[in-house]
Design an enzyme around this catalytic site. Structure first.
Site, mmCIF file in Angstrom:
data_model
loop_
_atom_site.group_PDB
_atom_site.id
_atom_site.type_symbol
_atom_site.label_atom_id
_atom_site.label_comp_id
_atom_site.label_asym_id
_atom_site.label_seq_id
_atom_site.Cartn_x
_atom_site.Cartn_y
_atom_site.Cartn_z
ATOM 1 N N LYS A 1 0.815 -1.225 0.000
ATOM 2 C CA LYS A 1 0.000 0.000 0.000
ATOM 3 C C LYS A 1 0.845 1.270 0.000
ATOM 4 O O LYS A 1 0.586 2.189 -0.774
ATOM 5 C CB LYS A 1 -0.929 0.009 1.212
ATOM 6 N N THR A 2 1.835 1.316 0.886
ATOM 7 C CA THR A 2 2.630 2.546 0.998
ATOM 8 C C THR A 2 3.418 2.816 -0.273
ATOM 9 O O THR A 2 3.423 3.942 -0.789
ATOM 10 C CB THR A 2 3.580 2.452 2.211
ATOM 11 N N GLU B 1 -3.800 5.849 1.483
ATOM 12 C CA GLU B 1 -3.790 4.431 1.815
ATOM 13 C C GLU B 1 -5.097 4.064 2.488
ATOM 14 O O GLU B 1 -5.673 4.856 3.233
ATOM 15 C CB GLU B 1 -2.622 4.113 2.759
#
Length: 468
Positions: free
Chosen positions: A130-131, A174
């Site tokens: 995600k990051t 996110e």
């Protein structure tokens, strides 16, 4: 315990009625960006935290009053209190807010409120990546002049932080699935990178995980951009109420990568296709097949938002990574020191596979297991992943929010990884690897906790030893 949660929309209009917001735990990577967005929109922001850090100093430098430690007096004058999930209900500031009738909302609720104030909100979900993917999308959009607002879980070097406040109607953030936090977001575009077994202390089983991701899609108004190579992800798109756009390596995907670099090495270059038409050639500066998937998701999202193919290729090439994602800290005496956030077996396997294909003499992995529940439930998977490297050092399990009711220890994992060494303290682990690593080796610390402190210790020890 898994709870069938719903999006809390009861505070959606609160920002129209107040001007002063106080953040409990304002220095957190998820809190600081929200504070900065509110500041940019003219709100008065204050905060408190227990420990100092770069994000806290950035806020203080911008004139935000921040108190160290938590006290009821800190919320004086606040009309809204925002707190992190880590804040306990007996926190004096939270107690004071309740006693004084001041609304208090969890960080994910505030993120949801803000996301609904942007026409094109992009929420990046998935168990892994995600990051990095949020950072990739942000860099492509910023570098292409699209002026997004970005909320990133790690520091993006090109913007000098983990947030960016743009002037457009686009927001990138996110969407974390833990305790169903992402169900507070109602995006225009939902990105699902993968769906894997994690956070089983909450979800209990894979079916509950899929149930939450399906619900996430029902809260999406535009389209879902998903990993078409991942069966679990595709299971979540059954009966999707929105258009589903797929990415991956398989030919049936809408967006596809055709590798041009040798697949036996680092997976760093590919041709980017949309529905059979080549859009551009992409050469990444971050290694690994997992990063090709991340880049595909970012490229597909950017293309969907109208970014030109050449701008996608240029900005993905310029993306050098995110803080704690295979972050190289230094090289001393021929020994490279790097640190990575990976804390799930799938992430560890992907990163270590990439590292083993980068031509180092030996790869050393100093791993800090993260939570007793995850270690116990995925023990064999962790053992398989850690067995990839030449030398594995396993630190004590970081408890985080748990007590050891599982009766699990690092030695239980060590017994399953041939040749591994279990060392409890950062100092002892740093001494061991620094004494034994040789010219041409990589020392890679890994984990979702504070193992970066061990990485810094190793880097300094090697610098003292060789850089005289």
């Amino acid at each position: 315990m898994y709870i069938d949660k719903k999006c809390d929309r009861s505070y959606d209009d609160i920002l129209d009625r107040i001007k002063r917001v106080h953040f409990i735990g304002i220095g957190g990577s998820g809190m600081c960006p929200l504070a900065e967005i509110l500041i940019s929109k003219g709100y008065e922001v204050s905060g408190s935290d227990m420990s100092d850090g770069d994000t806290l100093q950035r806020l203080i430098a911008n004139g935000v009053p921040v108190k160290m430690g938590h006290s009821a007096e800190n919320i004086e004058g606040a009309e809204l209190v925002v707190y992190t999930a880590a804040v306990k209900q007996d926190n004096p500031e939270l107690v004071a807010a309740r006693e004084n009738g001041i609304p208090a909302i969890e960080r994910s609720v505030m993120l949801g409120i803000l996301s609904r104030r942007y026409k094109n909100a992009v929420a990046v979900a998935g168990t892994h990546g995600k990051t990095t993917t949020t950072a990739m999308i942000s860099q492509v959009l910023i570098g292409s002049g699209f002026e997004p607002t970005a909320v990133i879980g790690g520091k993006l070097p090109s913007i000098g932080g983990n947030s960016y406040v743009g002037s457009s109607e686009t927001m990138v953030c996110e969407a974390c699935e833990y305790v169903d936090s992402f169900l507070q977001i109602t995006p225009a575009v939902a990105v699902i990178l993968n769906v894997d077994a994690d956070h089983l202390d909450y979800f209990e089983n894979m079916e509950n995980i899929k149930k939450s991701f399906r619900k996430f899609l029902t809260q999406t108004s535009g389209c879902a951009i998903v990993n078409g190579d991942d069966k679990n992800t595709l299971d979540c798109t059954n009966e999707s109420p929105v258009e589903v756009v797929t990415f991956g390596f398989n030919e049936e995907n809408d967006y596809r990568a055709v590798m041009t670099s040798p697949e036996t090495t680092v997976y760093d270059a590919f041709d980017f296709y949309f529905k059979g038409e080549k859009l551009c050639y992409v050469e990444l500066s971050v290694p690994g097949k997992h990063n090709v998937y991340n880049a595909l998701a970012a490229a597909a999202t950017a293309h969907r938002l109208g970014v030109k193919a050449e701008d996608i290729a240029k900005n993905l090439h310029e993306f050098k990574g995110v803080h704690r994602r295979f972050e190289v800290l230094g090289k001393h005496g021929g020994v490279t020191v790097a640190d990575d956030f990976a804390h799930h077996p799938t992430e560890i396997k992907a990163t270590l596979t990439a590292a083993m294909n980068m031509g180092f003499r030996k790869v050393w992995n100093v791993f800090q297991p993260h939570t007793f529940s995850r270690t116990a439930m995925l023990l064999d998977d962790f053992a398989e992943a850690l067995s990839i490297v030449d030398e594995a050092v396993i630190l004590e399990i970081l408890p985080v929010r748990e007590v050891n009711t599982y009766n699990i220890y690092n030695t239980d994992l060590g017994k399953k990884v041939a040749g591994s060494k279990c060392i409890d303290t950062f100092e002892d682990a740093a001494n061991y690897v620094c004494e034994n690593a040789q010219d041409g080796d990589l020392i890679l610390t890994m984990g979702g906790g504070n193992v970066y402190m061990c990485a810094n210790m190793i880097n300094q020890m090697l610098a003292d030893k060789y850089d005289k």
